[in-house]
Write a protein that holds these residues in place. Structure first.
Motif, mmCIF file in Angstrom:
data_model
loop_
_atom_site.group_PDB
_atom_site.id
_atom_site.type_symbol
_atom_site.label_atom_id
_atom_site.label_comp_id
_atom_site.label_asym_id
_atom_site.label_seq_id
_atom_site.Cartn_x
_atom_site.Cartn_y
_atom_site.Cartn_z
ATOM 1 N N MET A 115 -0.167 3.319 -2.149
ATOM 2 C CA MET A 115 -1.304 2.544 -1.696
ATOM 3 C C MET A 115 -1.059 1.074 -2.011
ATOM 4 N N PRO A 116 -1.410 0.203 -1.080
ATOM 5 C CA PRO A 116 -1.195 -1.223 -1.309
ATOM 6 C C PRO A 116 -2.264 -1.833 -2.219
ATOM 7 N N LEU A 160 -5.318 1.938 3.256
ATOM 8 C CA LEU A 160 -5.542 1.110 4.443
ATOM 9 C C LEU A 160 -6.871 1.441 5.101
ATOM 10 N N SER A 161 -7.252 2.702 5.063
ATOM 11 C CA SER A 161 -8.478 3.141 5.725
ATOM 12 C C SER A 161 -9.741 2.868 4.913
ATOM 13 N N ASP A 162 -9.601 2.516 3.623
ATOM 14 C CA ASP A 162 -10.777 2.229 2.796
ATOM 15 C C ASP A 162 -11.419 0.912 3.225
ATOM 16 N N PRO A 163 -12.744 0.839 3.200
ATOM 17 C CA PRO A 163 -13.400 -0.436 3.532
ATOM 18 C C PRO A 163 -13.200 -1.458 2.421
ATOM 19 N N ASP A 164 -13.117 -2.725 2.798
ATOM 20 C CA ASP A 164 -12.999 -3.797 1.807
ATOM 21 C C ASP A 164 -14.328 -3.943 1.061
ATOM 22 N N PRO A 165 -14.265 -4.374 -0.204
ATOM 23 C CA PRO A 165 -15.521 -4.599 -0.926
ATOM 24 C C PRO A 165 -16.284 -5.761 -0.290
#
Length: 97
Positions: free
Chosen positions: A1-2, A21-26
């Motif tokens: 994970m990046p 990559l698929s996680d939403p940004d905070p």
């Protein structure tokens, strides 16, 4: 994970986050709570140093190494082309009575 870098436009707090990559940004800043967090553009954390990649880096030890970065691969004579395969000869089908 990046690992992504973020910064709050309101208070200037900068932080990193390990996410898919698929996680939403905070969206909310962990320091001030304001919804002004933006992803930052960052440089990669690794550097490729040296004279280049070798064609045989992952082959046996006895193989000759050629540096692909300096064009050594181009200076070698080209391999002889293989003769074209001849089409299979068709035999007439036996006559049935």
């Amino acid at each position: 994970m990046p690992i992504y870098a973020f910064e709050c436009a309101h208070c200037g707090h900068a932080f990193d986050r390990l996410q898919k990559l698929s996680d939403p940004d905070p969206t909310d800043c962990p320091e001030c709570g304001q919804p002004q967090v933006r992803r930052q553009l960052t440089a990669p954390s690794f550097r490729l140093a040296g004279s280049g990649w070798y064609e045989t880096d992952f082959k046996k030890d006895g193989d000759k190494k050629r540096n692909l970065a300096d064009g050594a691969a181009k200076s070698e004579p080209a391999a002889k082309p293989e003769p074209a395969a001849k089409p299979a000869e068709s035999k007439p089908a036996p006559a049935s009575d």
